[in-house]
Design an enzyme around this catalytic site. Structure first.
Site, mmCIF file in Angstrom:
data_model
loop_
_atom_site.group_PDB
_atom_site.id
_atom_site.type_symbol
_atom_site.label_atom_id
_atom_site.label_comp_id
_atom_site.label_asym_id
_atom_site.label_seq_id
_atom_site.Cartn_x
_atom_site.Cartn_y
_atom_site.Cartn_z
ATOM 1 N N ILE A 1 0.842 -1.199 0.000
ATOM 2 C CA ILE A 1 0.000 0.000 0.000
ATOM 3 C C ILE A 1 0.872 1.241 0.000
ATOM 4 C CG2 ILE A 1 -1.864 -1.167 1.227
ATOM 5 C CD1 ILE A 1 -0.751 0.373 3.772
ATOM 6 N N HIS B 1 -4.504 -4.613 -2.157
ATOM 7 C CA HIS B 1 -4.860 -4.167 -0.801
ATOM 8 C C HIS B 1 -4.978 -2.653 -0.706
ATOM 9 C CE1 HIS B 1 -3.169 -8.256 0.806
ATOM 10 N NE2 HIS B 1 -4.355 -8.374 0.252
ATOM 11 N N ASP C 1 18.621 -11.553 -0.058
ATOM 12 C CA ASP C 1 18.149 -10.182 0.013
ATOM 13 C C ASP C 1 17.613 -9.736 -1.353
ATOM 14 O OD1 ASP C 1 18.108 -7.523 1.524
ATOM 15 O OD2 ASP C 1 19.121 -7.032 -0.359
HETATM 16 P P1 OAD Z 1 4.995 -10.273 5.148
HETATM 17 O O1 OAD Z 1 5.591 -9.393 6.202
HETATM 18 O O2 OAD Z 1 4.059 -11.326 5.584
HETATM 19 O O3 OAD Z 1 6.151 -10.998 4.341
HETATM 20 C C1 OAD Z 1 7.275 -10.290 3.891
HETATM 21 C C2 OAD Z 1 8.339 -11.311 3.527
HETATM 22 O O4 OAD Z 1 9.455 -10.612 2.993
HETATM 23 C C3 OAD Z 1 8.831 -12.104 4.731
HETATM 24 O O5 OAD Z 1 8.849 -13.476 4.391
HETATM 25 C C4 OAD Z 1 10.245 -11.557 4.965
HETATM 26 O O6 OAD Z 1 11.128 -12.545 5.441
HETATM 27 C C5 OAD Z 1 10.638 -11.117 3.571
HETATM 28 N N1 OAD Z 1 11.619 -10.014 3.511
HETATM 29 C C6 OAD Z 1 11.583 -8.820 4.160
HETATM 30 N N2 OAD Z 1 12.608 -8.040 3.776
HETATM 31 C C7 OAD Z 1 13.335 -8.756 2.869
HETATM 32 C C8 OAD Z 1 14.511 -8.500 2.088
HETATM 33 N N3 OAD Z 1 15.168 -7.340 2.161
HETATM 34 N N4 OAD Z 1 14.954 -9.484 1.276
HETATM 35 C C9 OAD Z 1 14.307 -10.679 1.191
HETATM 36 N N5 OAD Z 1 13.179 -10.961 1.873
HETATM 37 C C10 OAD Z 1 12.696 -10.015 2.706
HETATM 38 O O7 OAD Z 1 4.360 -9.308 4.044
HETATM 39 P P2 OAD Z 1 3.308 -9.675 2.891
HETATM 40 O O8 OAD Z 1 3.480 -11.068 2.405
HETATM 41 O O9 OAD Z 1 3.367 -8.574 1.918
HETATM 42 O O10 OAD Z 1 -2.434 -7.210 4.175
HETATM 43 O O11 OAD Z 1 1.961 -9.583 3.704
HETATM 44 C C11 OAD Z 1 0.759 -9.846 3.050
HETATM 45 C C12 OAD Z 1 -0.362 -9.030 3.653
HETATM 46 O O12 OAD Z 1 -0.439 -9.250 5.058
HETATM 47 C C13 OAD Z 1 -0.170 -7.530 3.553
HETATM 48 O O13 OAD Z 1 -0.523 -7.019 2.299
HETATM 49 C C14 OAD Z 1 -1.082 -7.029 4.614
HETATM 50 C C15 OAD Z 1 -0.724 -7.979 5.715
HETATM 51 O O14 OAD Z 1 -1.699 -8.183 6.643
HETATM 52 C C16 OAD Z 1 -3.352 -6.279 4.460
HETATM 53 O O15 OAD Z 1 -3.071 -5.252 5.030
HETATM 54 C C17 OAD Z 1 -4.734 -6.626 3.999
#
Ligand code: OAD
Ligand code: ZN
Length: 245
Positions: free
Chosen positions: A101, A119, A235
């Site tokens: 978002i 979203h 990363d």
């Molecule tokens: P998450 O926080 O669930 O997942 C993010 C992923 O990115 C995790 O597995 C981290 O390990 C990985 N990660 C973070 N930084 C990284 C980097 N620099 N390099 C590699 N990996 C990295 O986020 P989303 O999957 O986007 O929904 O979450 C899905 C939804 O859950 C969101 O859109 C939101 C939330 O509730 C709503 O708000 C409706």
């Protein structure tokens, strides 16, 4: 090895859909949701039903929204965003389906019509009743002066950040576009998502069912890794850097 394989598969495929989650934006200072010290553990999202029915929860939701905005106030696109912007400009990536978002795909120069937001977008607000759009700065000024959750000037309805809360209906047009792009792609590139939130996380599997290749780029394991043709664990900025310039 794996990274060379990513370049190869991107080179071979002609119609790529990128699917992004919070992990693509962490290097920009936007926290993700499920990491250990995520501020989402403090500023827990408020369910849609409560936002609609309870004026105190609505005020609390706005307090948390502005507190989170302060955390990522000056976020700029990162290497992953610029890599995808290049791949869109080259005609390789036909669409970016995002759960984010944070408006950073737009900020990286990707044309609006290539971005599908599942979203919503936290950079503005809308009236839940009539859809009127509101910019955040004046809303915030009024909120901080009055303490009252914003109401629509047109119809009096509740005004909410233009994001999708848990329990809120998904944007049907975005879902439909995401479906159409997914069934047409030959490579589905899932980047920076834990792939646990549905229906968003149904698109990678749909791509596989339609015989597209599935590549997952993420720092940690996801439940869909076993379905993927290629998994790059590391990363995101580092992995996508070669495509960023
Ligand atoms: P998450 O926080 O669930 O997942 C993010 C992923 O990115 C995790 O597995 C981290 O390990 C990985 N990660 C973070 N930084 C990284 C980097 N620099 N390099 C590699 N990996 C990295 O986020 P989303 O999957 O986007 O929904 O979450 C899905 C939804 O859950 C969101 O859109 C939101 C939330 O509730 C709503 O708000 C409706
Ligand atoms: Zn209204």
């Amino acid at each position: 090895e794996a990274r060379a394989a990513l370049g190869e598969v991107i080179g071979l495929c002609g119609r790529i859909v990128a699917f992004t989650g919070a992990g693509i934006s962490t290097e920009c200072g936007v926290p993700d949701f499920r990491s250990k010290d995520s501020p989402w553990r403090r500023y827990k999202p408020i369910d849609f039903a409560l936002f609609v029915s309870d004026v105190l929860m609505r005020e609390e939701a706005w307090r948390r929204k502005f507190a989170l905005d302060d955390i990522c106030a000056s976020a700029q696109p990162g290497r992953g965003h610029y890599a995808l912007a290049n791949l869109v400009a080259n005609g390789k990536v036909s669409a970016i389906i995002t759960q984010n978002i944070d408006n950073l795909h737009q900020a990286s120069g990707v044309p609006e019509e290539r971005i599908i937001e599942l979203h919503g977008n936290g950079a503005y607000a809308r009236c839940l009743s009539c859809g009127a759009r509101y910019e955040l700065q004046p809303l915030r000024r009024d909120f901080e002066a009055s303490g009252a959750a914003p109401a629509c000037f047109e119809c009096g309805g509740a005004v909410k950040s233009a994001t999708i809360s848990f329990g809120q209906p998904m944007p049907q047009a975005a879902l439909e576009r995401a479906y159409q792009e997914t069934v047409r792609c030959d490579l589905f590139l899932a980047i920076g998502s834990s792939l646990v939130v549905y229906p968003a996380a149904s698109f990678p599997s749909l791509a596989r069912q339609r015989d597209a290749k599935l590549v997952i780029v993420n720092g940690e394991e996801t439940p869909l890794d076993s379905e993927a043709n290629l998994v790059l664990r590391g990363d995101i900025g580092d992995i996508l850097q070669p495509f960023a310039n």
